[in-house]
Design a protein around this motif. Structure first.
Motif, PDB file in Angstrom:
ATOM      1  N   VAL A  93      28.203  12.453  15.330  1.00  0.00           N
ATOM      2  CA  VAL A  93      27.102  12.006  16.181  1.00  0.00           C
ATOM      3  C   VAL A  93      25.943  11.617  15.267  1.00  0.00           C
ATOM      4  O   VAL A  93      25.675  12.296  14.273  1.00  0.00           O
ATOM      5  CB  VAL A  93      26.684  13.094  17.196  1.00  0.00           C
ATOM      6  CG1 VAL A  93      26.166  14.351  16.505  1.00  0.00           C
ATOM      7  CG2 VAL A  93      25.631  12.551  18.170  1.00  0.00           C
ATOM      8  N   VAL A  94      25.293  10.524  15.580  1.00  0.00           N
ATOM      9  CA  VAL A  94      24.090  10.111  14.863  1.00  0.00           C
ATOM     10  C   VAL A  94      22.905  10.789  15.540  1.00  0.00           C
ATOM     11  O   VAL A  94      22.647  10.580  16.720  1.00  0.00           O
ATOM     12  CB  VAL A  94      23.919   8.580  14.870  1.00  0.00           C
ATOM     13  CG1 VAL A  94      22.584   8.180  14.250  1.00  0.00           C
ATOM     14  CG2 VAL A  94      25.078   7.916  14.147  1.00  0.00           C
ATOM     15  N   LYS A  95      22.200  11.623  14.773  1.00  0.00           N
ATOM     16  CA  LYS A  95      21.051  12.362  15.301  1.00  0.00           C
ATOM     17  C   LYS A  95      19.732  11.640  15.033  1.00  0.00           C
ATOM     18  O   LYS A  95      18.768  11.818  15.764  1.00  0.00           O
ATOM     19  CB  LYS A  95      21.024  13.765  14.695  1.00  0.00           C
ATOM     20  CG  LYS A  95      22.248  14.582  15.120  1.00  0.00           C
ATOM     21  CD  LYS A  95      22.493  15.828  14.305  1.00  0.00           C
ATOM     22  CE  LYS A  95      21.348  16.769  14.224  1.00  0.00           C
ATOM     23  NZ  LYS A  95      21.704  18.034  13.562  1.00  0.00           N
ATOM     24  N   ASP A  96      19.684  10.848  13.973  1.00  0.00           N
ATOM     25  CA  ASP A  96      18.491  10.060  13.648  1.00  0.00           C
ATOM     26  C   ASP A  96      18.974   8.788  12.967  1.00  0.00           C
ATOM     27  O   ASP A  96      19.603   8.844  11.904  1.00  0.00           O
ATOM     28  CB  ASP A  96      17.561  10.851  12.734  1.00  0.00           C
ATOM     29  CG  ASP A  96      16.246  10.127  12.430  1.00  0.00           C
ATOM     30  OD1 ASP A  96      16.126   8.904  12.703  1.00  0.00           O
ATOM     31  OD2 ASP A  96      15.333  10.777  11.891  1.00  0.00           O
ATOM     32  N   GLU A  97      18.710   7.655  13.584  1.00  0.00           N
ATOM     33  CA  GLU A  97      19.194   6.359  13.109  1.00  0.00           C
ATOM     34  C   GLU A  97      18.510   5.900  11.822  1.00  0.00           C
ATOM     35  O   GLU A  97      19.050   5.097  11.081  1.00  0.00           O
ATOM     36  CB  GLU A  97      18.967   5.319  14.212  1.00  0.00           C
ATOM     37  CG  GLU A  97      19.558   3.973  13.950  1.00  0.00           C
ATOM     38  CD  GLU A  97      21.078   3.940  14.018  1.00  0.00           C
ATOM     39  OE1 GLU A  97      21.689   3.338  13.127  1.00  0.00           O
ATOM     40  OE2 GLU A  97      21.650   4.509  14.955  1.00  0.00           O
ATOM     41  N   ASN A  98      17.315   6.435  11.530  1.00  0.00           N
ATOM     42  CA  ASN A  98      16.559   5.973  10.376  1.00  0.00           C
ATOM     43  C   ASN A  98      15.757   7.121   9.760  1.00  0.00           C
ATOM     44  O   ASN A  98      14.533   7.103   9.771  1.00  0.00           O
ATOM     45  CB  ASN A  98      15.637   4.822  10.800  1.00  0.00           C
ATOM     46  CG  ASN A  98      15.123   4.050   9.616  1.00  0.00           C
ATOM     47  OD1 ASN A  98      15.709   4.067   8.542  1.00  0.00           O
ATOM     48  ND2 ASN A  98      14.007   3.372   9.817  1.00  0.00           N
ATOM     49  N   PRO A  99      16.442   8.131   9.175  1.00  0.00           N
ATOM     50  CA  PRO A  99      15.719   9.278   8.624  1.00  0.00           C
ATOM     51  C   PRO A  99      14.955   8.917   7.352  1.00  0.00           C
ATOM     52  O   PRO A  99      15.308   7.969   6.643  1.00  0.00           O
ATOM     53  CB  PRO A  99      16.828  10.281   8.326  1.00  0.00           C
ATOM     54  CG  PRO A  99      18.019   9.427   8.050  1.00  0.00           C
ATOM     55  CD  PRO A  99      17.875   8.239   8.983  1.00  0.00           C
ATOM     56  N   ALA A 100      13.924   9.705   7.062  1.00  0.00           N
ATOM     57  CA  ALA A 100      13.097   9.455   5.886  1.00  0.00           C
ATOM     58  C   ALA A 100      13.894   9.589   4.593  1.00  0.00           C
ATOM     59  O   ALA A 100      13.651   8.877   3.631  1.00  0.00           O
ATOM     60  CB  ALA A 100      11.914  10.417   5.871  1.00  0.00           C
TER      61      ALA A 100
END
Length: 155
Positions: A122-129
């Motif tokens: 599952v993708v939890k954050d599409e654009n993490p820092a």
């Protein structure tokens, strides 16, 4: 809605993006250096392209496969897959809160009888820092890729 993921090693990312955009009639969902992914609705498919060099990629279909997967909508679905796989006697490897393929993910890995790596994720954050790129693999049946199928995962 879940969908199957197909991750391919490619030498020419631009030509591959052009080809798959034409084939499926949609452009990439995400494009980063050496990486592109497509969120294809019909047929439901997450297509991932990971740029590599010609020596690593080789030629023909055998050199194309990086890994396979099933993208799901929730961490609960990943946990359910983990339970189903381990209850069936399959060796699994968990990666929770991992950054790979420019996204924060939870995933469970398993290998098919021939050694091909499959992830349920599952993708939890599409654009993490702290996003990390995907890496290309050595041939799937010989060794798992560094990021997208952990080396040392049980077969």
């Amino acid at each position: 809605m879940s969908r199957v993921q197909l991750a391919l090693d490619v030498v020419d990312l631009d030509a591959s993006v052009d080809f798959y955009s034409t084939l499926f009639g949609v452009g990439p969902h995400k494009r980063r250096p050496g990486y592109a992914n497509f969120a294809i609705t019909e047929p439901p498919l997450k297509l991932v392209l990971i740029q590599t060099d010609q020596t690593t990629r080789g030629s023909g279909p055998k050199g194309a496969l990086n890994h396979l997967g099933v993208e799901v909508d929730s961490v609960e679905e990943v946990a359910g897959a983990r339970t189903r796989l381990t209850d069936s006697g399959l060796a699994t490897f968990d990666e929770n809160d991992t950054t790979c393929c420019y996204a924060l993910q939870d995933k469970v890995w398993v290998h098919d009888p021939a050694g091909a790596p499959w992830e349920v994720y599952v993708v939890k954050d599409e654009n993490p820092a702290d996003a990390r790129p995907a890496t290309s693999s050595l041939p799937v049946l010989d060794l798992a890729p560094e990021c997208c199928a952990p080396a040392g995962a049980d077969a």
